[in-house]
Motif scaffolding. Structure first.
Motif, PDB file in Angstrom:
ATOM      1  N   THR A 240       0.686  -1.252   0.024  1.00 44.71           N
ATOM      2  CA  THR A 240      -0.068  -0.104   0.169  1.00 44.71           C
ATOM      3  C   THR A 240       0.922   1.461  -0.010  1.00 44.71           C
ATOM      4  OG1 THR A 240      -0.164  -0.067   2.466  1.00 44.71           O
ATOM      5  CG2 THR A 240      -1.966  -1.042   1.162  1.00 44.71           C
ATOM      6  N   LEU A 243       2.026   1.670  -3.633  1.00 40.74           N
ATOM      7  CA  LEU A 243       1.111   1.923  -4.493  1.00 40.74           C
ATOM      8  C   LEU A 243       0.655   3.427  -4.430  1.00 40.74           C
ATOM      9  CD1 LEU A 243      -0.930  -1.220  -4.488  1.00 40.74           C
ATOM     10  CD2 LEU A 243       0.468  -0.248  -6.371  1.00 40.74           C
ATOM     11  N   SER A 244       0.403   3.876  -3.042  1.00 40.73           N
ATOM     12  CA  SER A 244       0.192   5.311  -2.878  1.00 40.73           C
ATOM     13  C   SER A 244       1.068   6.218  -3.460  1.00 40.73           C
ATOM     14  CB  SER A 244      -0.190   5.477  -1.311  1.00 40.73           C
ATOM     15  OG  SER A 244      -0.675   6.723  -1.157  1.00 40.73           O
ATOM     16  N   ALA A 247       0.924   6.311  -7.142  1.00 42.89           N
ATOM     17  CA  ALA A 247      -0.063   7.031  -7.477  1.00 42.89           C
ATOM     18  C   ALA A 247      -0.141   8.211  -7.582  1.00 42.89           C
ATOM     19  CB  ALA A 247      -1.656   6.456  -6.868  1.00 42.89           C
ATOM     20  N   ASP A 288      -5.479  -2.084  -1.488  1.00 41.16           N
ATOM     21  CA  ASP A 288      -4.808  -1.907  -2.571  1.00 41.16           C
ATOM     22  C   ASP A 288      -5.165  -0.575  -3.166  1.00 41.16           C
ATOM     23  OD1 ASP A 288      -2.870  -3.818  -1.373  1.00 41.16           O
ATOM     24  OD2 ASP A 288      -2.864  -5.162  -3.289  1.00 41.16           O
ATOM     25  N   ILE A 292      -4.204   3.415  -3.865  1.00 38.21           N
ATOM     26  CA  ILE A 292      -3.906   4.138  -4.917  1.00 38.21           C
ATOM     27  C   ILE A 292      -4.863   5.245  -4.972  1.00 38.21           C
ATOM     28  CG2 ILE A 292      -4.608   4.044  -7.506  1.00 38.21           C
ATOM     29  CD1 ILE A 292      -3.526   0.927  -7.441  1.00 38.21           C
ATOM     30  N   ALA A 296      -3.300   9.218  -5.313  1.00 38.87           N
ATOM     31  CA  ALA A 296      -3.971  10.033  -6.402  1.00 38.87           C
ATOM     32  C   ALA A 296      -4.390  11.500  -5.887  1.00 38.87           C
ATOM     33  CB  ALA A 296      -4.652   9.293  -7.283  1.00 38.87           C
TER      34      ALA A 296
END
Length: 433
Positions: A240, A243-244, A247, A288, A292, A296
C-alpha cells in the motif's frame, strides 16, 4: 534458545533496522531541501538537519519520550520514563524499552525536519535550535501521547493513526504553516502587488535523489511500525505504501500536464511524497485500490494547495504544508472511509470505515483527532516562536538573507572555488572585527 527468545531477537533486529531506515530519511530531507533552495542557502539546510538529529535525539531522551510514553496522567501527558529511567512497565512489547526509544526517536527527528523546509533561507540558526528543543521535547510528545500511548484520550476514543499521518505529518505540517506565516516570505518572493515570483530550485536532480531516499525510508516508517518481524501485515503495508506513492507521482504528472501543458518536476517530486504521507495512517487498514485512490487524491490536492498558498502570499519553499499538513490530513480522514473490517480486525482495531459499513463513528473520531492535533501544532508553534523572538530574533537580518545563510550565518559556501575561500576568509575577519 526457545521460540520466544528467537522471536524477541528477530523483532529487535527488525525495529533497529527500520529505525536506521527512518534515520536515513534525514539524508533525504537534506538533499531534497538543498535542491529546492538556492545555492547560497544549501549549507544552512544541512546544518538544520544536523540540529534535528543531534538536539532532537538528546531532548527526546531527556524529556520527550517520558512525556509521550510515560505513565498516563488524565489521558493528556506521560509522567515517567525520563532518560529511560524506569516507570515504563505499562509498555508491553517484545522489544526492550531502549529499542522502542530508538524507533520513536527516528520519528521525532522526522517531525522537526518537516518544519525546517517551510522556514528555509530566512530563519535564524539560534532560533531554530530553540524551536527544535520545543518541538522534540514538548509539542510532538504531548500530541503523540494523546494518540499512541497507553491511556491517551484520542487513542481511547478509537483514533487510528498507524504510522503518523496526523501525529507526525499533520502536526508537523501545520506547525510548518505557523512558522512560515510567522517568519514571513523571502525577500523578493512576492512583487509589490502581491504576485508570486518564481525562485528556481538550485538542483532538481539533487532534490529528486532526496525524494527517492525518503521513499526508501518510508518502508521503514510504515512497515517498521508493526514493531514485529513476524507480523503478517508487513507485506501488505509495504504494498500500500508503494502504490500510494506511485499514484501520487502519476497523478501529479498527468494533472500538471493538463494544467500547465508540461509535467512540472518539483510538483511531481512532491506528489510522490504526498502519496507517501497520505497512506501513512491507514497503510495497514486499507486495500490496495484504496491506497491508489488516496495517493492520487493527495497528489492532486497538493498541487492546488501549493497554488493557493502562493496566491495568499505564503512562502513555503519546499511545499512542507501542502505535502505534509494537507496530505496528512487527507490520509487521516481516509482511514475513516476506507479501513476494511477484515484488516481492522486483524490488527486489533474495533472500528472500520464508512464505505465498508462501519458507520460514521470512526470518521468522526478521525476528524476530531486531526483537528485537535493540527490546532495544537499550529497554535503552540506560534506561541513558542513569539517567545523565542523575545530572546533572539527568529528571522535573519536583511543583509544575511541577501548574501545567503551559508556565508552570512555559517561562514562557508556550499560550492567552493579558490576565490570563494578568500571571500570567506575576509568575511570571517569582518565578523570577528
Amino acid at each position: 534458545m526457545d521460540i520466544n527468545q528467537l522471536s524477541q531477537g528477530l523483532d529487535t533486529i527488525w525495529v533497529v533496522l527500520t529505525a536506521a531506515m527512518i534515520l536515513l530519511m534525514e539524508g533525504g530531507f537534506a538533499l531534497l531541501e538543498a535542491g529546492f533552495v538556492r545555492q547560497k542557502n544549501a549549507v544552512s539546510i544541512i546544518m538544520k538537519v544536523f540540529v534535528d538529529i543531534a538536539f532532537g535525539a538528546l531532548v527526546f531522551y531527556l524529556i520527550g519520550f517520558g512525556l509521550m510514553y510515560g505513565k498516563d496522567a488524565g489521558g493528556l501527558i506521560g509522567t515517567s520514563g525520563f532518560m529511560l529511567g524506569g516507570g515504563l512497565g505499562h509498555i508491553e512489547l517484545s522489544i526492550t524499552h531502549e529499542t522502542y526509544w530508538l524507533f520513536q526517536c527516528a520519528f521525532v527527528i522526522a517531525v522537526i525536519s518537516i518544519v525546517s523546509g517551510a522556514v528555509a533561507e530566512r530563519i535564524n540558526f539560534r532560533a531554530y535550535i530553540l524551536y527544535t528543543i520545543a518541538m522534540t521535547g514538548l509539542i510532538y510528545p504531548i500530541a503523540g501521547h494523546w494518540i499512541w500511548s497507553t491511556g491517551g484520550w484520542l487513542g481511547k476514543l478509537g483514533m487510528i493513526d498507524f504510522a503518523g499521518s496526523a501525529a507526525i505529518h499533520g502536526l508537523g505540517g501545520f506547525a510548518a504553516l505557523a512558522a512560515a506565516l510567522f517568519i514571513g516570505p523571502r525577500i523578493g518572493k512576492f512583487s509589490a502587488d502581491g504576485r508570486p515570483n518564481i525562485v528556481p530550485p538550485s538542483n532538481l536532480p539533487l532534490a529528486s535523489v532526496g525524494a527517492f531516499v525518503l521513499w526508501f525510508g518510508w518502508f521503514g516508517f510504515n512497515s517498521g511500525s508493526t514493531l514485529s518481524a513476524t507480523n503478517g501485515s508487513i507485506g501488505h503495508i509495504a504494498v500500500t505504501t508503494m502504490l500510494s506513492a506511485a499514484a501520487g507521482g502519476a497523478a501529479c504528472i498527468l494533472f500538471t500536464m493538463f494544467r500547465y501543458h508540461k509535467a512540472d518536476p518539483p510538483m511531481v517530486i512532491n506528489g510522490s511524497l504526498a502519496g507517501l504521507v497520505g497512506i501513512t495512517a491507514g497503510c495497514a487498514f486499507v486495500s490496495d485500490v484504496a491506497a491508489i485512490l488516496i495517493g492520487a487524491v493527495c497528489g492532486i490536492v497538493m498541487v492546488l494547495v501549493t497554488e493557493l498558498l502562493e496566491a495568499r502570499g505564503v512562502d513555503d519553499p519546499v511545499g512542507a504544508f501542502a505535502v505534509h499538513g494537507v496530505s496528512g490530513s487527507l490520509g487521516t480522514l481516509a482511514v475513516g472511509l476506507f479501513a476494511t473490517k477484515e484488516l481492522a480486525s486483524e490488527t486489533g482495531q474495533g472500528y472500520y470505515g464508512l464505505f465498508y459499513g462501519g458507520g460514521w463513528q470512526l470518521l468522526g473520531v478521525q476528524a476530531l483527532g486531526l483537528a485537535v492535533v493540527c490546532v495544537w501544532g499550529f497554535a503552540v508553534t506560534w506561541l513558542f516562536l513569539k517567545g523565542i523572538n523575545r530572546i533572539v530574533k527568529v528571522r535573519v537580518s536583511r543583509d544575511e538573507e541577501l548574501v545567503g545563510l551559508d556565508v552570512g550565518i555559517h561562514g562557508v559556501p556550499a560550492y567552493s572555488q579558490e576565490h570563494d575561500f578568500i571571500e570567506v576568509h575576509e568575511f570571517r575577519k569582518d565578523v570577528k572585527g
